[in-house]
Design a protein around this motif. Structure first.
Motif, PDB file in Angstrom:
ATOM      1  N   ALA A  84       0.739  -1.213  -0.040  1.00  8.57           N
ATOM      2  CA  ALA A  84       0.518  -0.229   0.017  1.00  8.57           C
ATOM      3  C   ALA A  84       0.672   1.396  -0.049  1.00  8.57           C
ATOM      4  N   ASP A  87      -0.391   4.798   0.167  1.00 14.77           N
ATOM      5  CA  ASP A  87      -1.457   4.592   1.868  1.00 14.77           C
ATOM      6  C   ASP A  87      -0.164   4.937   3.208  1.00 14.77           C
ATOM      7  N   ASN A  88       0.454   4.342   2.859  1.00 12.27           N
ATOM      8  CA  ASN A  88       2.173   4.660   3.516  1.00 12.27           C
ATOM      9  C   ASN A  88       2.701   5.997   3.301  1.00 12.27           C
ATOM     10  N   ALA A  90       0.835   8.894   1.950  1.00  7.88           N
ATOM     11  CA  ALA A  90      -0.512   9.763   2.328  1.00  7.88           C
ATOM     12  C   ALA A  90      -0.579   9.848   4.164  1.00  7.88           C
ATOM     13  N   LYS A  91       0.430   8.888   4.724  1.00 10.01           N
ATOM     14  CA  LYS A  91       0.442   9.218   6.665  1.00 10.01           C
ATOM     15  C   LYS A  91       2.035   9.799   6.716  1.00 10.01           C
ATOM     16  N   ARG A 117      -7.102   6.469  -7.164  1.00  4.77           N
ATOM     17  CA  ARG A 117      -6.351   6.548  -5.782  1.00  4.77           C
ATOM     18  C   ARG A 117      -5.692   7.554  -5.643  1.00  4.77           C
ATOM     19  N   PHE A 121      -4.883  11.393  -4.144  1.00  4.12           N
ATOM     20  CA  PHE A 121      -3.017  11.134  -3.565  1.00  4.12           C
ATOM     21  C   PHE A 121      -2.456  12.659  -3.582  1.00  4.12           C
TER      22      PHE A 121
END
Length: 208
Positions: A84, A87-88, A90-91, A117, A121
């Motif tokens: 991911a 997601d990683n 984005a964190k 997605r 982002f």
């Protein structure tokens, strides 16, 4: 100029009217075998920087920066791995402090993710940069296997740097063009860069 953030390359900043507008996303497109990393190293010395690596390990990137011939800073390096990457990454973006730099190297990994997605982002990234007055550089490898999301990156980026390396019989020339520059004026000329001990403008001779 007020509201501009320096790239760390003095003459380039002067040509760009003081630097890049705060809150901008920059797509730096360069060949994999170029010395474009030196531009990233110079940028890391201008202000606090988070260096997200999606390829090399943290130790490899830190060693490269530590031994760089360029004037490099001491960025925080984070290696994003796993299934991911969006997601990683984005964190990490969500935790960026005010007026800081973000470097994503290479952006190719994210550009291969689901198109919707990836677009989300980039929108979230630009929103965060706008709120914090930061600057993001997405390092895009212009090799033989260009990711499907590259057009999206170039379209949504505020600034596009195209760095092309030309190998001659006895010289290597690095030519930088800035075809896109939101919040300013794109450069009408090609800038020759010397990617050696420091990133500088090559004024040795005109480009044919």
């Amino acid at each position: 100029m007020e509201g501009r953030l320096r790239t760390g390359v003095e003459v380039l900043d002067r040509k760009l009217g003081g630097g890049i507008p705060a809150g901008s996303t920059v797509a730096l497109c360069a060949q994999p075998a170029s010395q474009a990393e030196l531009l990233l190293h110079e940028l890391s010395a201008t202000r606090g920087t988070l260096y997200v690596t999606l390829g090399r390990t943290e130790a490899a990137v830190e060693a490269s920066i530590r031994t760089s011939p360029a004037h490099a800073g001491e960025p925080t390096v984070r290696h994003v791995t796993g299934d991911a990457p969006l997601d990683n990454t984005a964190k990490l973006v969500g935790a960026l402090p005010e007026a800081s730099n973000l470097i994503v190297d290479p952006a190719d990994v994210l550009e291969r993710c689901d198109p919707d997605r990836y677009r989300n982002f980039l929108n979230d990234l630009q929103n965060h940069l706008s709120n914090t007055g930061g600057l993001a550089v997405l390092y895009c490898l212009a090799g033989h296997d260009v990711p499907p999301g590259r057009d999206t990156t170039r379209h949504m980026a505020d600034v596009v740097f195209d760095l092309k390396t030309h190998v001659g019989s006895d010289t290597i020339e690095n030519r930088l063009t800035v075809p896109k520059f939101r919040g300013g004026r794109a450069l009408s000329d090609v800038v020759k860069l010397e990617l050696a001990e420091r990133v500088a403008i090559d004024t040795s001779r005109d480009i044919a």
